[in-house]
Write a protein that holds these residues in place. Structure first.
Motif, PDB file in Angstrom:
ATOM      1  N   PRO A  10       0.807  -1.193   0.000  1.00  0.00           N
ATOM      2  CA  PRO A  10       0.000   0.000   0.000  1.00  0.00           C
ATOM      3  C   PRO A  10       0.858   1.268   0.000  1.00  0.00           C
ATOM      4  N   PHE A  11       0.280   2.299  -0.596  1.00  0.00           N
ATOM      5  CA  PHE A  11       0.878   3.624  -0.674  1.00  0.00           C
ATOM      6  C   PHE A  11      -0.171   4.607  -0.206  1.00  0.00           C
ATOM      7  N   PHE A  12       0.253   5.656   0.481  1.00  0.00           N
ATOM      8  CA  PHE A  12      -0.681   6.626   1.032  1.00  0.00           C
ATOM      9  C   PHE A  12      -0.193   8.043   0.765  1.00  0.00           C
ATOM     10  N   CYS A  13      -1.124   8.931   0.444  1.00  0.00           N
ATOM     11  CA  CYS A  13      -0.814  10.353   0.291  1.00  0.00           C
ATOM     12  C   CYS A  13      -2.084  11.146   0.581  1.00  0.00           C
ATOM     13  N   ASP A  14      -1.942  12.469   0.695  1.00  0.00           N
ATOM     14  CA  ASP A  14      -3.119  13.301   0.945  1.00  0.00           C
ATOM     15  C   ASP A  14      -3.864  13.632  -0.341  1.00  0.00           C
ATOM     16  N   TYR A  15      -3.143  14.147  -1.337  1.00  0.00           N
ATOM     17  CA  TYR A  15      -3.794  14.616  -2.560  1.00  0.00           C
ATOM     18  C   TYR A  15      -3.239  13.954  -3.820  1.00  0.00           C
ATOM     19  N   GLY A  16      -1.975  13.622  -3.830  1.00  0.00           N
ATOM     20  CA  GLY A  16      -1.352  12.994  -4.984  1.00  0.00           C
ATOM     21  C   GLY A  16      -0.911  13.982  -6.044  1.00  0.00           C
ATOM     22  N   GLU A  17      -1.749  14.950  -6.341  1.00  0.00           N
ATOM     23  CA  GLU A  17      -1.464  15.866  -7.439  1.00  0.00           C
ATOM     24  C   GLU A  17      -0.257  16.767  -7.197  1.00  0.00           C
ATOM     25  N   HIS A  18       0.222  16.838  -5.968  1.00  0.00           N
ATOM     26  CA  HIS A  18       1.390  17.666  -5.657  1.00  0.00           C
ATOM     27  C   HIS A  18       2.683  16.851  -5.631  1.00  0.00           C
ATOM     28  N   ILE A  19       2.611  15.599  -6.071  1.00  0.00           N
ATOM     29  CA  ILE A  19       3.777  14.706  -6.059  1.00  0.00           C
ATOM     30  C   ILE A  19       4.314  14.554  -7.479  1.00  0.00           C
ATOM     31  N   SER A  20       5.627  14.741  -7.602  1.00  0.00           N
ATOM     32  CA  SER A  20       6.327  14.544  -8.870  1.00  0.00           C
ATOM     33  C   SER A  20       7.438  13.524  -8.643  1.00  0.00           C
ATOM     34  N   ILE A  21       7.444  12.453  -9.461  1.00  0.00           N
ATOM     35  CA  ILE A  21       8.435  11.379  -9.298  1.00  0.00           C
ATOM     36  C   ILE A  21       9.131  11.149 -10.631  1.00  0.00           C
ATOM     37  N   GLY A  22      10.464  11.213 -10.611  1.00  0.00           N
ATOM     38  CA  GLY A  22      11.256  11.040 -11.820  1.00  0.00           C
ATOM     39  C   GLY A  22      11.367   9.593 -12.259  1.00  0.00           C
ATOM     40  N   GLU A  23      11.799   9.415 -13.483  1.00  0.00           N
ATOM     41  CA  GLU A  23      11.879   8.098 -14.113  1.00  0.00           C
ATOM     42  C   GLU A  23      12.724   7.114 -13.311  1.00  0.00           C
ATOM     43  N   ASN A  24      12.335   5.853 -13.409  1.00  0.00           N
ATOM     44  CA  ASN A  24      13.048   4.719 -12.822  1.00  0.00           C
ATOM     45  C   ASN A  24      13.140   4.752 -11.291  1.00  0.00           C
ATOM     46  N   THR A  25      12.273   5.506 -10.648  1.00  0.00           N
ATOM     47  CA  THR A  25      12.294   5.560  -9.184  1.00  0.00           C
ATOM     48  C   THR A  25      11.395   4.454  -8.624  1.00  0.00           C
ATOM     49  N   PHE A  26      11.898   3.802  -7.579  1.00  0.00           N
ATOM     50  CA  PHE A  26      11.195   2.703  -6.916  1.00  0.00           C
ATOM     51  C   PHE A  26      10.816   3.137  -5.509  1.00  0.00           C
ATOM     52  N   ILE A  27       9.528   3.007  -5.185  1.00  0.00           N
ATOM     53  CA  ILE A  27       9.022   3.348  -3.858  1.00  0.00           C
ATOM     54  C   ILE A  27       8.434   2.077  -3.263  1.00  0.00           C
ATOM     55  N   ASN A  28       8.995   1.646  -2.159  1.00  0.00           N
ATOM     56  CA  ASN A  28       8.593   0.386  -1.548  1.00  0.00           C
ATOM     57  C   ASN A  28       7.320   0.548  -0.728  1.00  0.00           C
ATOM     58  N   THR A  29       6.898  -0.497  -0.116  1.00  0.00           N
ATOM     59  CA  THR A  29       5.601  -0.615   0.534  1.00  0.00           C
ATOM     60  C   THR A  29       5.448   0.281   1.768  1.00  0.00           C
ATOM     61  N   ASN A  30       4.203   0.694   2.015  1.00  0.00           N
ATOM     62  CA  ASN A  30       3.803   1.435   3.214  1.00  0.00           C
ATOM     63  C   ASN A  30       4.436   2.804   3.355  1.00  0.00           C
ATOM     64  N   CYS A  31       4.697   3.483   2.247  1.00  0.00           N
ATOM     65  CA  CYS A  31       5.194   4.855   2.318  1.00  0.00           C
ATOM     66  C   CYS A  31       4.020   5.820   2.432  1.00  0.00           C
ATOM     67  N   ILE A  32       4.267   6.916   3.139  1.00  0.00           N
ATOM     68  CA  ILE A  32       3.251   7.940   3.363  1.00  0.00           C
ATOM     69  C   ILE A  32       3.830   9.273   2.922  1.00  0.00           C
ATOM     70  N   PHE A  33       3.205   9.896   1.921  1.00  0.00           N
ATOM     71  CA  PHE A  33       3.637  11.198   1.419  1.00  0.00           C
ATOM     72  C   PHE A  33       2.507  12.196   1.678  1.00  0.00           C
ATOM     73  N   LEU A  34       2.670  13.054   2.689  1.00  0.00           N
ATOM     74  CA  LEU A  34       1.660  14.072   2.979  1.00  0.00           C
ATOM     75  C   LEU A  34       1.949  15.277   2.099  1.00  0.00           C
ATOM     76  N   ASP A  35       1.372  15.263   0.907  1.00  0.00           N
ATOM     77  CA  ASP A  35       1.669  16.246  -0.132  1.00  0.00           C
ATOM     78  C   ASP A  35       0.734  17.447  -0.074  1.00  0.00           C
ATOM     79  N   ASP A  36       0.689  18.102   1.062  1.00  0.00           N
ATOM     80  CA  ASP A  36      -0.079  19.330   1.177  1.00  0.00           C
ATOM     81  C   ASP A  36       0.651  20.466   0.463  1.00  0.00           C
ATOM     82  N   ASN A  37       1.913  20.265   0.159  1.00  0.00           N
ATOM     83  CA  ASN A  37       2.705  21.126  -0.698  1.00  0.00           C
ATOM     84  C   ASN A  37       3.449  20.201  -1.652  1.00  0.00           C
ATOM     85  N   LYS A  38       4.288  20.756  -2.477  1.00  0.00           N
ATOM     86  CA  LYS A  38       4.975  19.972  -3.507  1.00  0.00           C
ATOM     87  C   LYS A  38       5.981  18.994  -2.890  1.00  0.00           C
TER      88      LYS A  38
END
Length: 191
Positions: A65-93
């Motif tokens: 599972p992955f968790f965030c507040d809005y998603g639309e404020h997250i930018s992820i570059g190519e070939n990046t791997f994000i493992n399980t249970n990460c929480i990104f509170l993207d109230d800003n960029k």
């Protein structure tokens, strides 16, 4: 100025604003589907991430599972791997560069609240449950490995080619080409 505009400008804002709540609930619906998706369903995985995230480079992989507040404020570059249970509170960029490795249970926070309790509640007399929030963006460079259970606080910039040791609490900027770890996280050596 809308509450969303205040949020992205780093000003105090009401996180229970109807526009922000609609964005939050949209992200929750997408995340619920994403987090319950069969891992063999690659096309739908890519589609959901494209709907959720502000930018997703080629070959980005996010383990559920992955968790965030809005998603639309997250930018992820190519070939990046994000493992399980990460929480990104993207109230800003939140900006993550290319070729990154983010271990399980990493938490990236962009939101904070006033330290004094009397300053956190919008209307303490009404006990509304609406709290004053502020934000600062987080930026992570290219070729960065962030160890498991690391917490990255609002306003932090992590440079390129950095390794952050597991269990770190990153409260200050980290320059390029270093190994850093600890609570609080500090530079240990150049790489």
């Amino acid at each position: 100025m809308t509450e969303k505009e205040k949020m992205l400008a780093g000003m105090h804002y009401n996180s229970r604003d109807p526009e922000l709540l609609a964005m939050y609930h949209r992200a929750r619906r997408l995340l619920q589907t994403y987090n319950n998706l069969d891992t063999m369903n690659g096309d739908e995985t890519v589609s959901l991430l494209n709907q959720l995230l502000g930018h997703k480079g080629e070959n980005v992989w996010i383990n559920a599972p992955f968790f965030c507040d809005y998603g639309e404020h997250i930018s992820i570059g190519e070939n990046t791997f994000i493992n399980t249970n990460c929480i990104f509170l993207d109230d800003n960029k939140i900006s993550i560069g290319k070729n990154g490795l983010i271990a399980p249970f990493v938490q990236i926070y962009t939101a904070g609240h006033p330290l004094k309790a009397s300053e956190r509640t919008l209307d303490p007399k009404k006990n509304t449950g609406s709290y004053i929030t502020y934000t600062k963006p987080v930026s992570i460079g290219d070729h960065v490995w962030i160890g498991g259970n690391t917490i990255i606080m609002p306003g932090v910039t992590i440079g390129d080619n950095v390794t952050i040791g597991a269990g770190s609490v990153v409260t200050k900027d980290i320059p390029d080409n270093v190994l850093a770890y600890g609570n609080p996280c500090k530079v240990i050596k150049s790489l």
